[in-house]
Scaffold this motif. Structure first.
Motif, PDB file in Angstrom:
ATOM      1  N   VAL A  10      91.817 -67.497  43.234  1.00  0.00           N
ATOM      2  CA  VAL A  10      93.012 -68.231  43.643  1.00  0.00           C
ATOM      3  C   VAL A  10      93.678 -68.826  42.408  1.00  0.00           C
ATOM      4  CG1 VAL A  10      93.903 -70.147  45.023  1.00  0.00           C
ATOM      5  CG2 VAL A  10      92.035 -68.753  45.909  1.00  0.00           C
ATOM      6  N   PHE A  11      94.989 -68.611  42.310  1.00  0.00           N
ATOM      7  CA  PHE A  11      95.782 -69.067  41.170  1.00  0.00           C
ATOM      8  C   PHE A  11      97.044 -69.718  41.718  1.00  0.00           C
ATOM      9  CE2 PHE A  11      99.463 -68.178  38.497  1.00  0.00           C
ATOM     10  CZ  PHE A  11      99.067 -68.713  37.286  1.00  0.00           C
ATOM     11  N   GLN A  12      97.451 -70.836  41.117  1.00  0.00           N
ATOM     12  CA  GLN A  12      98.669 -71.504  41.570  1.00  0.00           C
ATOM     13  C   GLN A  12      99.362 -72.173  40.393  1.00  0.00           C
ATOM     14  OE1 GLN A  12      97.922 -74.239  44.792  1.00  0.00           O
ATOM     15  NE2 GLN A  12     100.020 -74.100  45.504  1.00  0.00           N
ATOM     16  N   ALA A  13     100.683 -72.045  40.363  1.00  0.00           N
ATOM     17  CA  ALA A  13     101.492 -72.693  39.332  1.00  0.00           C
ATOM     18  C   ALA A  13     102.069 -73.984  39.920  1.00  0.00           C
ATOM     19  CB  ALA A  13     102.620 -71.781  38.878  1.00  0.00           C
ATOM     20  N   VAL A  14     101.891 -75.080  39.201  1.00  0.00           N
ATOM     21  CA  VAL A  14     102.400 -76.381  39.622  1.00  0.00           C
ATOM     22  C   VAL A  14     103.352 -76.886  38.547  1.00  0.00           C
ATOM     23  CG1 VAL A  14     101.801 -78.756  40.250  1.00  0.00           C
ATOM     24  CG2 VAL A  14     100.249 -76.876  40.840  1.00  0.00           C
ATOM     25  N   GLU A  15     104.574 -77.214  38.947  1.00  0.00           N
ATOM     26  CA  GLU A  15     105.567 -77.740  38.014  1.00  0.00           C
ATOM     27  C   GLU A  15     105.487 -79.265  38.028  1.00  0.00           C
ATOM     28  OE1 GLU A  15     109.738 -76.033  37.349  1.00  0.00           O
ATOM     29  OE2 GLU A  15     110.066 -77.770  38.643  1.00  0.00           O
ATOM     30  N   LEU A  16     105.084 -79.847  36.900  1.00  0.00           N
ATOM     31  CA  LEU A  16     104.988 -81.298  36.767  1.00  0.00           C
ATOM     32  C   LEU A  16     106.279 -81.813  36.139  1.00  0.00           C
ATOM     33  CD1 LEU A  16     101.419 -81.447  35.173  1.00  0.00           C
ATOM     34  CD2 LEU A  16     102.009 -81.703  37.588  1.00  0.00           C
ATOM     35  N   GLY A  17     106.866 -82.819  36.747  1.00  0.00           N
ATOM     36  CA  GLY A  17     108.109 -83.370  36.232  1.00  0.00           C
ATOM     37  C   GLY A  17     107.917 -84.735  35.604  1.00  0.00           C
ATOM     38  N   PHE A  18     108.670 -84.996  34.560  1.00  0.00           N
ATOM     39  CA  PHE A  18     108.718 -86.338  33.996  1.00  0.00           C
ATOM     40  C   PHE A  18     110.130 -86.603  33.506  1.00  0.00           C
ATOM     41  CE2 PHE A  18     107.603 -83.755  30.330  1.00  0.00           C
ATOM     42  CZ  PHE A  18     108.231 -84.345  29.238  1.00  0.00           C
ATOM     43  N   ALA A  19     110.473 -87.872  33.491  1.00  0.00           N
ATOM     44  CA  ALA A  19     111.812 -88.262  33.068  1.00  0.00           C
ATOM     45  C   ALA A  19     111.701 -89.252  31.923  1.00  0.00           C
ATOM     46  CB  ALA A  19     112.575 -88.890  34.231  1.00  0.00           C
ATOM     47  N   VAL A  20     112.690 -89.207  31.048  1.00  0.00           N
ATOM     48  CA  VAL A  20     112.807 -90.194  29.982  1.00  0.00           C
ATOM     49  C   VAL A  20     114.070 -90.995  30.290  1.00  0.00           C
ATOM     50  CG1 VAL A  20     113.002 -90.614  27.507  1.00  0.00           C
ATOM     51  CG2 VAL A  20     111.697 -88.626  28.335  1.00  0.00           C
ATOM     52  N   VAL A  21     113.860 -92.244  30.680  1.00  0.00           N
ATOM     53  CA  VAL A  21     114.968 -93.146  30.974  1.00  0.00           C
ATOM     54  C   VAL A  21     115.261 -93.921  29.697  1.00  0.00           C
ATOM     55  CG1 VAL A  21     115.721 -95.111  32.371  1.00  0.00           C
ATOM     56  CG2 VAL A  21     114.262 -93.328  33.382  1.00  0.00           C
ATOM     57  N   VAL A  22     116.520 -93.974  29.308  1.00  0.00           N
ATOM     58  CA  VAL A  22     116.884 -94.690  28.084  1.00  0.00           C
ATOM     59  C   VAL A  22     117.915 -95.767  28.381  1.00  0.00           C
ATOM     60  CG1 VAL A  22     116.346 -92.730  26.573  1.00  0.00           C
ATOM     61  CG2 VAL A  22     118.679 -93.042  27.397  1.00  0.00           C
ATOM     62  N   ALA A  23     117.811 -96.846  27.642  1.00  0.00           N
ATOM     63  CA  ALA A  23     118.816 -97.911  27.654  1.00  0.00           C
ATOM     64  C   ALA A  23     119.448 -97.921  26.275  1.00  0.00           C
ATOM     65  CB  ALA A  23     118.183 -99.260  27.957  1.00  0.00           C
ATOM     66  N   ILE A  24     120.780 -97.923  26.246  1.00  0.00           N
ATOM     67  CA  ILE A  24     121.545 -97.806  25.008  1.00  0.00           C
ATOM     68  C   ILE A  24     122.523 -98.965  24.929  1.00  0.00           C
ATOM     69  CG2 ILE A  24     123.119 -96.302  23.713  1.00  0.00           C
ATOM     70  CD1 ILE A  24     122.019 -93.988  25.525  1.00  0.00           C
ATOM     71  N   ASP A  25     122.790 -99.432  23.723  1.00  0.00           N
ATOM     72  CA  ASP A  25     123.751-100.519  23.519  1.00  0.00           C
ATOM     73  C   ASP A  25     125.144-100.081  23.954  1.00  0.00           C
ATOM     74  OD1 ASP A  25     125.035-102.836  22.702  1.00  0.00           O
ATOM     75  OD2 ASP A  25     124.987-102.311  20.573  1.00  0.00           O
ATOM     76  N   ASN A  26     125.760-100.884  24.793  1.00  0.00           N
ATOM     77  CA  ASN A  26     127.114-100.596  25.259  1.00  0.00           C
ATOM     78  C   ASN A  26     128.073-101.744  24.932  1.00  0.00           C
ATOM     79  OD1 ASN A  26     128.992 -98.903  26.692  1.00  0.00           O
ATOM     80  ND2 ASN A  26     128.915-100.363  28.376  1.00  0.00           N
ATOM     81  N   SER A  27     127.637-102.687  24.106  1.00  0.00           N
ATOM     82  CA  SER A  27     128.447-103.886  23.855  1.00  0.00           C
ATOM     83  C   SER A  27     129.659-103.635  22.957  1.00  0.00           C
ATOM     84  CB  SER A  27     127.579-104.993  23.263  1.00  0.00           C
ATOM     85  OG  SER A  27     127.021-104.575  22.036  1.00  0.00           O
ATOM     86  N   ALA A  28     129.620-102.601  22.127  1.00  0.00           N
ATOM     87  CA  ALA A  28     130.722-102.348  21.196  1.00  0.00           C
ATOM     88  C   ALA A  28     131.959-101.785  21.899  1.00  0.00           C
ATOM     89  CB  ALA A  28     130.276-101.394  20.099  1.00  0.00           C
ATOM     90  N   ASP A  29     131.744-101.081  22.987  1.00  0.00           N
ATOM     91  CA  ASP A  29     132.850-100.391  23.659  1.00  0.00           C
ATOM     92  C   ASP A  29     132.578-100.429  25.155  1.00  0.00           C
ATOM     93  OD1 ASP A  29     134.720 -98.634  24.673  1.00  0.00           O
ATOM     94  OD2 ASP A  29     133.891 -96.871  23.666  1.00  0.00           O
ATOM     95  N   ARG A  30     133.193-101.322  25.847  1.00  0.00           N
ATOM     96  CA  ARG A  30     132.889-101.519  27.268  1.00  0.00           C
ATOM     97  C   ARG A  30     133.303-100.354  28.154  1.00  0.00           C
ATOM     98  NH1 ARG A  30     133.709-108.004  27.825  1.00  0.00           N
ATOM     99  NH2 ARG A  30     132.045-108.463  26.361  1.00  0.00           N
ATOM    100  N   ARG A  31     134.074 -99.413  27.621  1.00  0.00           N
ATOM    101  CA  ARG A  31     134.393 -98.199  28.368  1.00  0.00           C
ATOM    102  C   ARG A  31     133.219 -97.233  28.369  1.00  0.00           C
ATOM    103  NH1 ARG A  31     138.195 -95.120  25.864  1.00  0.00           N
ATOM    104  NH2 ARG A  31     137.586 -96.082  23.921  1.00  0.00           N
ATOM    105  N   GLY A  32     132.281 -97.439  27.459  1.00  0.00           N
ATOM    106  CA  GLY A  32     131.093 -96.602  27.403  1.00  0.00           C
ATOM    107  C   GLY A  32     131.188 -95.394  26.501  1.00  0.00           C
ATOM    108  N   ALA A  33     132.282 -95.212  25.802  1.00  0.00           N
ATOM    109  CA  ALA A  33     132.447 -94.020  24.959  1.00  0.00           C
ATOM    110  C   ALA A  33     131.425 -93.983  23.825  1.00  0.00           C
ATOM    111  CB  ALA A  33     133.861 -93.948  24.398  1.00  0.00           C
ATOM    112  N   ALA A  34     131.245 -95.097  23.128  1.00  0.00           N
ATOM    113  CA  ALA A  34     130.283 -95.131  22.012  1.00  0.00           C
ATOM    114  C   ALA A  34     128.862 -94.949  22.531  1.00  0.00           C
ATOM    115  CB  ALA A  34     130.416 -96.441  21.243  1.00  0.00           C
ATOM    116  N   ALA A  35     128.545 -95.578  23.651  1.00  0.00           N
ATOM    117  CA  ALA A  35     127.205 -95.436  24.225  1.00  0.00           C
ATOM    118  C   ALA A  35     126.957 -94.004  24.696  1.00  0.00           C
ATOM    119  CB  ALA A  35     127.019 -96.430  25.370  1.00  0.00           C
ATOM    120  N   THR A  36     127.984 -93.370  25.246  1.00  0.00           N
ATOM    121  CA  THR A  36     127.843 -91.978  25.667  1.00  0.00           C
ATOM    122  C   THR A  36     127.590 -91.080  24.462  1.00  0.00           C
ATOM    123  OG1 THR A  36     129.252 -92.352  27.590  1.00  0.00           O
ATOM    124  CG2 THR A  36     128.988 -90.063  26.868  1.00  0.00           C
ATOM    125  N   ASP A  37     128.281 -91.314  23.364  1.00  0.00           N
ATOM    126  CA  ASP A  37     128.010 -90.570  22.135  1.00  0.00           C
ATOM    127  C   ASP A  37     126.560 -90.775  21.703  1.00  0.00           C
ATOM    128  OD1 ASP A  37     130.603 -89.633  22.080  1.00  0.00           O
ATOM    129  OD2 ASP A  37     131.286 -91.057  20.548  1.00  0.00           O
TER     130      ASP A  37
END
Length: 146
Positions: free
Chosen positions: A62-89
């Motif tokens: 018996v053989f089975q493939a299992v896909e394990l998922g993980f996420a990397v959540v990040v917090a980025i400084d958004n204070s320089a540009d409140r529209r979020g353009a710099a943080a998106t970059d």
């Protein structure tokens, strides 16, 4: 189940200098979301995102493939540009750093894991001070009867 979170935390700490060792797990993410804008940035948290299994195959064993998922959540400084353009970059720069560190990497040797694959990302939230973004990854774990 194979732990992919701890090795991923160690890998990102070692490979992604932008976080200055500010890489943690799910318990620390919960505390950070409560702290809101009072966290050091950029910051990353690796969280287990579940698994999906292919139907079992039998070819003498018996053989089975299992896909394990993980996420990397990040917090980025958004204070320089409140529209979020710099943080998106910054998010795009962080994505490239994560891809360099994780794509094709085999988290645990000799347990039937394939290399890590990128599965996309999603915007989570933006405040006046922080942008939160999530990058999703998977790795295939092949299991078989002993």
């Amino acid at each position: 189940m194979t732990d992919i979170v701890s090795p991923a935390i160690a890998r990102i700490r070692a490979q992604c200098a932008t976080f200055s060792s500010r890489v943690a797990g799910a318990a620390e993410l919960a505390a950070a979301t409560e702290a809101g804008d009072n966290i050091a940035v950029p910051h990353a948290w690796v969280v287990y995102a579940g698994e999906t299994a292919e139907p079992a195959q039998t070819a003498g064993q018996v053989f089975q493939a299992v896909e394990l998922g993980f996420a990397v959540v990040v917090a980025i400084d958004n204070s320089a540009d409140r529209r979020g353009a710099a943080a998106t970059d910054s998010a795009f720069t962080i994505r490239e750093s994560l891809l360099t560190a994780l794509l094709g990497w085999e988290p645990v040797a000799d347990v039937g894991l394939a290399g890590v694959e990128y599965r996309g990302s999603e915007f989570l939230e933006m405040t006046r001070a922080r942008l939160w973004h999530q990058f999703n990854f998977t790795v295939i774990h092949n299991i078989q009867e002993a």
